[in-house]
Motif scaffolding. Structure first.
Motif, PDB file in Angstrom:
ATOM      1  N   PRO A 161      30.841 -16.103  10.927  1.00 32.66           N
ATOM      2  CA  PRO A 161      30.192 -14.815  11.187  1.00 32.66           C
ATOM      3  C   PRO A 161      29.405 -14.791  12.489  1.00 32.66           C
ATOM      4  CG  PRO A 161      29.090 -16.003   9.413  1.00 32.66           C
ATOM      5  CD  PRO A 161      30.336 -16.743   9.702  1.00 32.66           C
ATOM      6  N   ASP A 162      28.912 -15.946  12.954  1.00 31.92           N
ATOM      7  CA  ASP A 162      28.145 -16.010  14.200  1.00 31.92           C
ATOM      8  C   ASP A 162      28.758 -17.117  15.066  1.00 31.92           C
ATOM      9  OD1 ASP A 162      26.298 -16.226  16.265  1.00 31.92           O
ATOM     10  OD2 ASP A 162      24.565 -15.921  14.949  1.00 31.92           O
ATOM     11  N   VAL A 163      29.758 -16.724  15.850  1.00 30.05           N
ATOM     12  CA  VAL A 163      30.508 -17.702  16.653  1.00 30.05           C
ATOM     13  C   VAL A 163      29.604 -18.401  17.654  1.00 30.05           C
ATOM     14  CG1 VAL A 163      32.358 -17.982  18.338  1.00 30.05           C
ATOM     15  CG2 VAL A 163      32.692 -16.483  16.359  1.00 30.05           C
ATOM     16  N   GLU A 164      28.726 -17.640  18.292  1.00 31.36           N
ATOM     17  CA  GLU A 164      27.875 -18.216  19.326  1.00 31.36           C
ATOM     18  C   GLU A 164      26.928 -19.269  18.728  1.00 31.36           C
ATOM     19  OE1 GLU A 164      26.701 -18.927  23.143  1.00 31.36           O
ATOM     20  OE2 GLU A 164      28.304 -17.612  22.453  1.00 31.36           O
ATOM     21  N   ARG A 165      26.356 -18.965  17.591  1.00 28.22           N
ATOM     22  CA  ARG A 165      25.444 -19.909  16.939  1.00 28.22           C
ATOM     23  C   ARG A 165      26.194 -21.169  16.502  1.00 28.22           C
ATOM     24  NH1 ARG A 165      20.662 -22.375  16.432  1.00 28.22           N
ATOM     25  NH2 ARG A 165      20.171 -22.910  14.276  1.00 28.22           N
ATOM     26  N   TRP A 166      27.365 -20.981  15.896  1.00 31.51           N
ATOM     27  CA  TRP A 166      28.172 -22.139  15.462  1.00 31.51           C
ATOM     28  C   TRP A 166      28.558 -23.013  16.644  1.00 31.51           C
ATOM     29  CZ3 TRP A 166      33.612 -21.850  16.790  1.00 31.51           C
ATOM     30  CH2 TRP A 166      34.307 -23.025  16.472  1.00 31.51           C
ATOM     31  N   ALA A 167      29.023 -22.403  17.719  1.00 32.45           N
ATOM     32  CA  ALA A 167      29.438 -23.176  18.889  1.00 32.45           C
ATOM     33  C   ALA A 167      28.260 -23.927  19.501  1.00 32.45           C
ATOM     34  CB  ALA A 167      30.085 -22.253  19.918  1.00 32.45           C
ATOM     35  N   THR A 168      27.086 -23.282  19.525  1.00 31.90           N
ATOM     36  CA  THR A 168      25.890 -23.923  20.099  1.00 31.90           C
ATOM     37  C   THR A 168      25.448 -25.110  19.260  1.00 31.90           C
ATOM     38  OG1 THR A 168      25.152 -21.828  21.085  1.00 31.90           O
ATOM     39  CG2 THR A 168      23.498 -23.550  20.781  1.00 31.90           C
ATOM     40  N   LYS A 176      30.648 -19.398   3.265  1.00 32.40           N
ATOM     41  CA  LYS A 176      29.283 -19.151   2.790  1.00 32.40           C
ATOM     42  C   LYS A 176      28.281 -20.055   3.498  1.00 32.40           C
ATOM     43  CE  LYS A 176      26.486 -18.800  -1.410  1.00 32.40           C
ATOM     44  NZ  LYS A 176      25.335 -19.518  -0.813  1.00 32.40           N
ATOM     45  N   GLN A 177      28.641 -21.330   3.679  1.00 33.81           N
ATOM     46  CA  GLN A 177      27.743 -22.246   4.386  1.00 33.81           C
ATOM     47  C   GLN A 177      27.550 -21.811   5.834  1.00 33.81           C
ATOM     48  OE1 GLN A 177      29.840 -26.025   2.811  1.00 33.81           O
ATOM     49  NE2 GLN A 177      27.749 -26.704   3.187  1.00 33.81           N
ATOM     50  N   ALA A 178      28.602 -21.305   6.451  1.00 30.68           N
ATOM     51  CA  ALA A 178      28.478 -20.811   7.821  1.00 30.68           C
ATOM     52  C   ALA A 178      27.504 -19.652   7.885  1.00 30.68           C
ATOM     53  CB  ALA A 178      29.847 -20.388   8.351  1.00 30.68           C
ATOM     54  N   SER A 179      27.572 -18.780   6.881  1.00 40.53           N
ATOM     55  CA  SER A 179      26.655 -17.643   6.845  1.00 40.53           C
ATOM     56  C   SER A 179      25.220 -18.081   6.574  1.00 40.53           C
ATOM     57  CB  SER A 179      27.116 -16.656   5.773  1.00 40.53           C
ATOM     58  OG  SER A 179      26.229 -15.563   5.678  1.00 40.53           O
ATOM     59  N   ASP A 180      25.044 -19.094   5.747  1.00 37.18           N
ATOM     60  CA  ASP A 180      23.699 -19.553   5.375  1.00 37.18           C
ATOM     61  C   ASP A 180      23.054 -20.418   6.462  1.00 37.18           C
ATOM     62  OD1 ASP A 180      23.996 -18.245   2.981  1.00 37.18           O
ATOM     63  OD2 ASP A 180      24.534 -20.042   1.845  1.00 37.18           O
ATOM     64  N   ASP A 181      23.841 -21.308   7.076  1.00 35.59           N
ATOM     65  CA  ASP A 181      23.255 -22.330   7.949  1.00 35.59           C
ATOM     66  C   ASP A 181      23.616 -22.205   9.423  1.00 35.59           C
ATOM     67  OD1 ASP A 181      22.058 -23.702   5.740  1.00 35.59           O
ATOM     68  OD2 ASP A 181      24.038 -24.508   5.241  1.00 35.59           O
ATOM     69  N   LEU A 182      24.609 -21.377   9.744  1.00 38.10           N
ATOM     70  CA  LEU A 182      25.044 -21.286  11.147  1.00 38.10           C
ATOM     71  C   LEU A 182      25.051 -19.851  11.644  1.00 38.10           C
ATOM     72  CD1 LEU A 182      28.028 -23.825  11.165  1.00 38.10           C
ATOM     73  CD2 LEU A 182      25.690 -24.200  11.957  1.00 38.10           C
ATOM     74  N   ALA A 183      24.200 -19.039  11.112  1.00 42.54           N
ATOM     75  CA  ALA A 183      24.088 -17.653  11.562  1.00 42.54           C
ATOM     76  C   ALA A 183      22.652 -17.400  12.000  1.00 42.54           C
ATOM     77  CB  ALA A 183      24.483 -16.688  10.444  1.00 42.54           C
ATOM     78  N   LYS A 219      19.139 -15.771  12.364  1.00 43.77           N
ATOM     79  CA  LYS A 219      18.324 -15.108  11.342  1.00 43.77           C
ATOM     80  C   LYS A 219      17.274 -14.231  12.003  1.00 43.77           C
ATOM     81  CE  LYS A 219      20.068 -17.382   7.717  1.00 43.77           C
ATOM     82  NZ  LYS A 219      20.995 -18.287   8.402  1.00 43.77           N
ATOM     83  N   THR A 220      16.859 -13.205  11.254  1.00 46.28           N
ATOM     84  CA  THR A 220      15.767 -12.351  11.697  1.00 46.28           C
ATOM     85  C   THR A 220      14.453 -13.056  11.352  1.00 46.28           C
ATOM     86  OG1 THR A 220      15.728 -11.168   9.609  1.00 46.28           O
ATOM     87  CG2 THR A 220      17.141 -10.283  11.349  1.00 46.28           C
ATOM     88  N   ALA A 221      13.356 -12.406  11.677  1.00 40.70           N
ATOM     89  CA  ALA A 221      12.027 -12.995  11.428  1.00 40.70           C
ATOM     90  C   ALA A 221      11.793 -13.238   9.935  1.00 40.70           C
ATOM     91  CB  ALA A 221      10.936 -12.100  11.987  1.00 40.70           C
ATOM     92  N   ASP A 222      12.370 -12.401   9.075  1.00 44.91           N
ATOM     93  CA  ASP A 222      12.168 -12.576   7.631  1.00 44.91           C
ATOM     94  C   ASP A 222      13.241 -13.458   6.991  1.00 44.91           C
ATOM     95  OD1 ASP A 222      14.292 -10.895   7.926  1.00 44.91           O
ATOM     96  OD2 ASP A 222      13.504  -9.265   6.675  1.00 44.91           O
ATOM     97  N   GLY A 223      14.053 -14.098   7.840  1.00 45.67           N
ATOM     98  CA  GLY A 223      15.034 -15.047   7.321  1.00 45.67           C
ATOM     99  C   GLY A 223      16.363 -14.460   6.956  1.00 45.67           C
ATOM    100  N   GLU A 224      16.573 -13.166   7.181  1.00 50.12           N
ATOM    101  CA  GLU A 224      17.847 -12.537   6.855  1.00 50.12           C
ATOM    102  C   GLU A 224      18.811 -12.696   8.033  1.00 50.12           C
ATOM    103  OE1 GLU A 224      18.795 -11.190   4.001  1.00 50.12           O
ATOM    104  OE2 GLU A 224      16.867 -11.767   3.126  1.00 50.12           O
ATOM    105  N   PRO A 225      20.152 -12.814   7.751  1.00 49.39           N
ATOM    106  CA  PRO A 225      21.125 -12.897   8.843  1.00 49.39           C
ATOM    107  C   PRO A 225      21.065 -11.664   9.724  1.00 49.39           C
ATOM    108  CG  PRO A 225      22.127 -13.488   6.735  1.00 49.39           C
ATOM    109  CD  PRO A 225      20.763 -12.932   6.430  1.00 49.39           C
ATOM    110  N   THR A 226      21.203 -11.872  11.033  1.00 46.41           N
ATOM    111  CA  THR A 226      21.170 -10.725  11.952  1.00 46.41           C
ATOM    112  C   THR A 226      22.461  -9.942  11.879  1.00 46.41           C
ATOM    113  OG1 THR A 226      21.995 -12.161  13.718  1.00 46.41           O
ATOM    114  CG2 THR A 226      19.616 -11.902  13.515  1.00 46.41           C
TER     115      THR A 226
END
Length: 402
Positions: free
Chosen positions: A315-322, A386-393, A395-402
């Motif tokens: 879901p967040d390619v840039e975050r995963w690649a980084t 699911k792990q990609a969404s939880d750990d490699l995406a 997050k906003t200030a309140d911890g929710e995925p952007t």
């Protein structure tokens, strides 16, 4: 001559490869006219069976009648590089086993791949093609598949035969040690756990594609399947293997232009070296590279398979690649991943491995619809997403995925 010790009373000899029916001087003798290979779950993967059964129904209930029927089907076949390759089958006729506690009636079917080369093969060539079958099934089923058996054929012995004697090719059974031990009596893989079967890609289509893809992407295929055949015991080793497979695969799939045109880079490099002190020139010369980075390669790989499937997987390619690039670099240069949590590293390994697999499926021609189903329905890849969404995406200030 005096001896300090007598002869050994017991000797154990370990054999890596044995042929029953022939003696070979070397493994490169070209004498085999056919090669038959059976691998775990090939029957299920073929999605074709000569066996069918029925149960009699009356008023919505079984009436005690039934049948088990064998109707031979045509074996799919294709020619690749002159080799006739078929998804063949064998089945037994009805057999009744009478025991003291009752009678058992049964039939048995098995699938195997039959190779018929235009010229005789050596043992080395036959084993290489057997490995190709194993690798295809291990990729398609997302699990290590072991060899069930391998049988070779060669011309009959040159000798005088009695008149009317049936002359047949000699059948040679091969016994060898393998990385993956087969379990013939284990339950077959469930259909929903296969990434693809012959229902999605007919054998006549997938085998020629696999031959081409495996030749072009052999190193990446070996690395990513190696995580199945002999998985690394530590996450660090899996990280290096997964990122190495991704980088090698990208080199095989994409002819990417360097970041700076070659002539411009040459001029820049020359000008920079002219203004570099002599004592530092060798260091600068060694560090200057005009190559695509791992991070850029990962981003590119994420965009090659079906876009909807990859959006679910990453879901967040840039975050995963980084995260993946930083973890690989830190591990390579410092021996540990100082900037990532263990959850992030585990997710990075799983997602990177899945991205490599999805690219191989894309190259094989697995339809987009099936790619989407894999991410949504396959238990392991659904969990990876699911792990990609939880750990490699991000997050906003309140911890929710952007």
């Amino acid at each position: 001559m005096s001896r300090n010790f007598g002869p050994p009373e017991e000797q154990t000899i370990h054999v890596l490869t044995a042929l029953a029916g022939v003696h070979l001087d070397t493994s490169d003798q070209a004498i085999f006219t056919e090669c038959h290979v059976a691998v775990e779950d090939l029957t299920m993967w073929s999605q074709s069976s000569v066996l069918s059964g029925s149960v009699g129904i009356e008023e919505g209930r079984p009436n005690g009648t039934g049948s088990l029927v064998a109707e031979p089907v045509q074996d799919p076949s294709v020619i690749v590089n002159g080799v006739v390759t078929s998804l063949a089958h064998e089945h037994t006729l009805p057999y009744f086993e009478h025991t003291r506690d009752g009678t058992l009636g049964r039939m048995r079917e098995t699938r195997f791949v039959r190779f018929q080369p235009p010229e005789p093969w050596s043992l080395d060539t036959a084993q290489e093609h057997a490995k190709m079958v194993q690798d295809l099934l291990s990729l398609a089923l997302h699990r290590p598949c072991g060899f069930l058996w391998m049988r070779l054929r060669m011309p009959p012995e040159e000798r005088d035969y009695p008149e009317g004697y049936p002359i047949r090719d000699r059948e040679i059974d091969l016994y060898a040690q393998h990385t993956v031990s087969a379990e013939p009596s284990a339950k077959a893989v469930k259909h929903h756990r296969a990434l693809f079967t012959c229902e999605h890609l007919p054998f006549e289509e997938v085998w020629p594609r696999w031959c081409e893809v495996r030749e072009r992407c052999l190193r990446a295929s070996n690395m990513i399947l190696g995580l199945r055949y002999a998985p690394a015991r530590f996450i660090e080793g899996r990280l290096l293997t997964a990122t190495g497979a991704a980088e090698v695969l990208h080199r095989a799939l994409r002819q990417v232009q360097p970041p700076v045109p070659a002539d411009e880079f040459s001029a820049m490099r020359k000008a920079l070296l002219e203004h570099t002190p002599d004592q530092h020139r060798a260091w600068v010369q060694e560090k200057l590279r005009n190559e695509v980075t791992l991070k850029e390669r990962l981003r590119d790989l994420a965009g090659l398979p079906d876009s909807e499937a990859m959006e679910r997987l990453v879901p967040d390619v840039e975050r995963w690649a980084t995260v993946t690039t930083q973890a690989r670099n830190d591990l390579t240069h410092e021996g540990y991943t100082r900037r990532q949590s263990i959850d992030e590293v585990i997710a990075a390994v799983k997602v990177t491995s899945a991205v490599v697999v999805m690219n191989l499926l894309q190259e094989l021609g697995v339809p987009s619809e099936r790619q989407q189903e894999i991410i949504s329905e396959h238990p392991e890849l659904r969990q990876t997403a699911k792990q990609a969404s939880d750990d490699l995406a991000s997050k906003t200030a309140d911890g929710e995925p952007t």
